[in-house]
Every structure is written in C-alpha cells, then in structure tokens.
Design a protein around this motif. Sequence first.
Motif, PDB file in Angstrom:
ATOM      1  N   ARG A   6      18.110 -19.771  29.580  1.00  0.00           N
ATOM      2  CA  ARG A   6      17.151 -20.861  29.309  1.00  0.00           C
ATOM      3  C   ARG A   6      15.701 -20.413  29.406  1.00  0.00           C
TER       4      ARG A   6
ATOM      5  N   HIS B 188      22.733 -26.257  26.589  1.00  0.00           N
ATOM      6  CA  HIS B 188      22.530 -27.074  25.378  1.00  0.00           C
ATOM      7  C   HIS B 188      21.808 -26.311  24.278  1.00  0.00           C
ATOM      8  N   ARG B 189      22.262 -26.485  23.068  1.00  0.00           N
ATOM      9  CA  ARG B 189      21.480 -26.059  21.904  1.00  0.00           C
ATOM     10  C   ARG B 189      21.821 -26.967  20.724  1.00  0.00           C
ATOM     11  N   SER B 190      20.822 -27.258  19.903  1.00  0.00           N
ATOM     12  CA  SER B 190      21.023 -28.071  18.707  1.00  0.00           C
ATOM     13  C   SER B 190      21.711 -27.215  17.652  1.00  0.00           C
TER      14      SER B 190
ATOM     15  N   ARG C 172      22.892 -26.896  13.578  1.00  0.00           N
ATOM     16  CA  ARG C 172      22.511 -27.424  12.258  1.00  0.00           C
ATOM     17  C   ARG C 172      23.472 -27.021  11.137  1.00  0.00           C
TER      18      ARG C 172
ATOM     19  N   GLN D 114      18.222 -33.242   5.118  1.00  0.00           N
ATOM     20  CA  GLN D 114      18.856 -32.320   6.084  1.00  0.00           C
ATOM     21  C   GLN D 114      20.368 -32.265   5.864  1.00  0.00           C
TER      22      GLN D 114
ATOM     23  N   GLN E 127      22.847 -31.004   7.402  1.00  0.00           N
ATOM     24  CA  GLN E 127      23.817 -31.205   8.485  1.00  0.00           C
ATOM     25  C   GLN E 127      24.284 -32.658   8.580  1.00  0.00           C
TER      26      GLN E 127
ATOM     27  N   VAL F 186      23.029 -32.508  16.899  1.00  0.00           N
ATOM     28  CA  VAL F 186      21.584 -32.330  16.704  1.00  0.00           C
ATOM     29  C   VAL F 186      20.980 -33.714  16.468  1.00  0.00           C
ATOM     30  N   TYR F 187      19.878 -33.953  17.109  1.00  0.00           N
ATOM     31  CA  TYR F 187      19.145 -35.203  16.876  1.00  0.00           C
ATOM     32  C   TYR F 187      18.489 -35.144  15.500  1.00  0.00           C
ATOM     33  N   ILE F 188      18.287 -36.302  14.887  1.00  0.00           N
ATOM     34  CA  ILE F 188      17.602 -36.364  13.591  1.00  0.00           C
ATOM     35  C   ILE F 188      16.446 -37.369  13.693  1.00  0.00           C
ATOM     36  N   GLY F 189      15.293 -36.851  14.123  1.00  0.00           N
ATOM     37  CA  GLY F 189      14.095 -37.699  14.176  1.00  0.00           C
ATOM     38  C   GLY F 189      13.608 -38.059  12.788  1.00  0.00           C
ATOM     39  N   ALA F 190      13.980 -37.222  11.807  1.00  0.00           N
ATOM     40  CA  ALA F 190      13.559 -37.481  10.424  1.00  0.00           C
ATOM     41  C   ALA F 190      14.147 -38.789   9.891  1.00  0.00           C
TER      42      ALA F 190
ATOM     43  N   LYS G 186      17.815 -21.941  23.189  1.00  0.00           N
ATOM     44  CA  LYS G 186      16.377 -21.752  22.889  1.00  0.00           C
ATOM     45  C   LYS G 186      15.575 -21.763  24.188  1.00  0.00           C
TER      46      LYS G 186
ATOM     47  N   ARG H 194      12.770 -22.236  26.970  1.00  0.00           N
ATOM     48  CA  ARG H 194      11.775 -23.282  27.221  1.00  0.00           C
ATOM     49  C   ARG H 194      10.565 -22.677  27.924  1.00  0.00           C
TER      50      ARG H 194
HETATM   51  C1  LIG Z   1      14.155 -37.054  19.176  1.00  0.00           C
HETATM   52  C2  LIG Z   1      14.485 -35.736  18.522  1.00  0.00           C
HETATM   53  C3  LIG Z   1      14.434 -35.620  17.144  1.00  0.00           C
HETATM   54  C4  LIG Z   1      14.818 -34.428  16.517  1.00  0.00           C
HETATM   55  N1  LIG Z   1      14.854 -34.364  15.153  1.00  0.00           N
HETATM   56  C5  LIG Z   1      15.353 -33.279  14.549  1.00  0.00           C
HETATM   57  C6  LIG Z   1      15.535 -33.255  13.136  1.00  0.00           C
HETATM   58  O1  LIG Z   1      15.197 -34.215  12.415  1.00  0.00           O
HETATM   59  N2  LIG Z   1      16.093 -32.159  12.597  1.00  0.00           N
HETATM   60  C7  LIG Z   1      16.492 -31.082  13.342  1.00  0.00           C
HETATM   61  O2  LIG Z   1      17.011 -30.128  12.761  1.00  0.00           O
HETATM   62  N3  LIG Z   1      16.324 -31.066  14.679  1.00  0.00           N
HETATM   63  C8  LIG Z   1      15.785 -32.141  15.301  1.00  0.00           C
HETATM   64  N4  LIG Z   1      15.651 -32.161  16.659  1.00  0.00           N
HETATM   65  C9  LIG Z   1      16.101 -31.020  17.461  1.00  0.00           C
HETATM   66  C10 LIG Z   1      14.926 -30.226  18.031  1.00  0.00           C
HETATM   67  O3  LIG Z   1      14.310 -29.494  17.012  1.00  0.00           O
HETATM   68  C11 LIG Z   1      15.479 -29.306  19.123  1.00  0.00           C
HETATM   69  O4  LIG Z   1      15.979 -30.092  20.171  1.00  0.00           O
HETATM   70  C12 LIG Z   1      14.397 -28.362  19.661  1.00  0.00           C
HETATM   71  O5  LIG Z   1      13.979 -27.451  18.686  1.00  0.00           O
HETATM   72  C13 LIG Z   1      14.913 -27.561  20.861  1.00  0.00           C
HETATM   73  O6  LIG Z   1      16.050 -26.821  20.487  1.00  0.00           O
HETATM   74  P1  LIG Z   1      17.445 -26.999  21.226  1.00  0.00           P
HETATM   75  O7  LIG Z   1      17.845 -28.444  21.156  1.00  0.00           O
HETATM   76  O8  LIG Z   1      18.424 -26.107  20.484  1.00  0.00           O
HETATM   77  O9  LIG Z   1      17.249 -26.537  22.630  1.00  0.00           O
HETATM   78  C14 LIG Z   1      15.212 -33.316  17.303  1.00  0.00           C
HETATM   79  C15 LIG Z   1      15.220 -33.435  18.710  1.00  0.00           C
HETATM   80  C16 LIG Z   1      14.869 -34.618  19.299  1.00  0.00           C
HETATM   81  C17 LIG Z   1      14.915 -34.718  20.812  1.00  0.00           C
END
Ligand SMILES: Cc1cc2nc3c(=O)[nH]c(=O)nc-3n(C[C@H](O)[C@H](O)[C@H](O)COP(=O)(O)O)c2cc1C
Length: 279
Positions: free
Chosen positions: A18, A40-42, A44, A96, A98, A161-165, A203, A205
């Motif tokens: 980390r 944890h890791r996001s 895609r 996106q 994914q 993975v979260y999608i804020g988009a 990733k 921090r």
């Molecule tokens: C609220 C929120 C929205 C996010 N939106 C996107 C997104 O739209 N697309 C994406 O690929 N990742 C998205 N992410 C993932 C972040 O990019 C990712 O958590 C960050 O780069 C840290 O990487 P990790 O989660 O692998 O540790 C989002 C994360 C959060 C918390």
Amino acid sequence: MDISHASSLSKADALALRYGEDSIPAAGPWSDAIALMLSHRSIRGYRPDALPEGTLETLISAAQSAATSSNLQTWSVVAVTDPGKKAQIAKLSAGQKQIEQCPLFLAWIADVSRNERMSVEEGVTLEVLPFLETYLVAAIDAALAAQNAVTAAESLGLSTVYIGAMRNNSTQIAELLGLPQGAMGVFGMCVGYAAPDTANEVKPRLPQDAILYRETYGNPNESALRKAYDAKMAAFSKRNDMTQDTWTSRVIGRMSKVAALGGRDKLVSALHAMGFPLK
Ligand SMILES: Cc1cc2nc3c(=O)[nH]c(=O)nc-3n(C[C@H](O)[C@H](O)[C@H](O)COP(=O)(O)O)c2cc1C
C-alpha cells in the motif's frame, strides 16, 4: 507477490504494497479484515461470468449494515444486469467499457423520495427535505453503504470499480433508471470477476504523514512528501502500462480545466431538476 488470498497477507506485506517499503507506517493491531482492505484495487476489465446466486443480496446485506445518519437510510440501489441497459449507462458514463463487461452494475442512489412519499402518506411536512444538508446526508450514506459492498465483494474474490462518471449525465441516468424526484444516482459500481489480463496491482497511497495530522492540521514537509509520492506513482504507472506520470501531474490534469468534469459542472442545475433544491 500473490495477493489472491488477500486476507492472508501479513501485516508487513500488506503495508508495503500500500505504501512502498520506504513509507511503512508503524501500524499496530492487525486482522484479516484489515489485510483485505489494504489489498483493495479497482478493476477495469471483467469476465462475463455470472455471479453465484444470491450474491447481490449478500452484498446489499453488507451495504445495509453500514452506519446511516440517524438511521434515516436515505439511499437506494438499482441493480442492472440487462446488457442493453448497461450499454446505455456506459454511453452516458464516458463510454467506460467495464460497465458493459461486468455481470452486475450497481447504481447507488441518494434517495429522499421515500421520505417524500412518507410525508404525503402521513400528511406531514418534512421541513428539512429541501436542504443541502439532507442531500449531503443521503450522498454520504450511499457512499458508506457502497464501500461496505466493495469490501464484501472483495472478501468473496470478486472485483469492483466505482463509476463516478455516472454523474456526467445525471438527469439522463435518472430517466433511464426510472428514478423519482428526490432520487439521484451519486455513482455506479461494476461488480464481477477480474479478467485475467487486467492490471491489478495495489495502487500506492500518499504516506500517512501527508494526510494524518496530530492535534493540529498540517505538515511542514508536505511538498517533499508529495515529490516522493510522485516518484512512486510514476513507477507504478509505468509498471501498469499507463503513461508514466506523476501523481501531481494527474491531479493537475484532473482539476485544472472545467472540461475534465465531463458535464458534472452542471450538477447544481441537474440536482435542482431532480428534486433537490439544496437550500
Ligand atoms: C466515487 C468514486 C468514483 C470513481 N469513478 C471512477 C470512474 O468513473 N471510472 C474508473 O475507472 N474509476 C473510478 N474510480 C476509481 C478510482 O479511480 C480509484 O479508486 C483510484 O484511482 C484509486 O485506485 P484503487 O481503487 O485501485 O486503489 C472512482 C472511485 C471513487 C471512490
């Protein structure tokens, strides 16, 4: 290092992944749950494989177990598995891929519409509903619930993975999901099995000294800490086939131009249209 069994990572390994070997904090007590969180890791890229029966309900049980402001429970979630609908959501969320790949897409909703229905049925006025504070409570509750679902999914060997988009086109998303007034999709989430060729390195921090202050805010070494982290992130991005880039330049890229908001600069008017006056 094999981190497929994340909860069995030793404390030293989990902290090194980390933060990097040179920034390991003096962490004390430890548990398998903490090891899981640190791994944890996001992700895609997803395999199309369906999730075991009942997975959705398990994840939502975890989500509903999160703390919720005054037990108001001002959030909902829309589970989407229909390929056509996921394709539409992807199109509205910066394309996106994914979102289309994952077998389960969760749209997390800040939701005061239940309270509005309650107010009509009970014949009372809920004076706090139009306030920004109430929207914030709903958005915070949705985020806390969602993060519990992430940890639960990861404990089952699933990825997310979260999608804020999903906020890029909030009103169209609301229409697509049939959201009533007083309900807004705050973010989406892909859930599924990671595709084998997908980057999945933890990733790094910021070092804890850059974000953890004791008694008083601030660290006079902030700039040096940032530069050291920049070097770490540049190496990370090179290893993971992205353009080699520092954290500083990524943050600047994400925050220096309104265009990077992808339409979210219009969020206040979108929220008004969705029934959040934000008084
Ligand atoms: C609220 C929120 C929205 C996010 N939106 C996107 C997104 O739209 N697309 C994406 O690929 N990742 C998205 N992410 C993932 C972040 O990019 C990712 O958590 C960050 O780069 C840290 O990487 P990790 O989660 O692998 O540790 C989002 C994360 C959060 C918390």
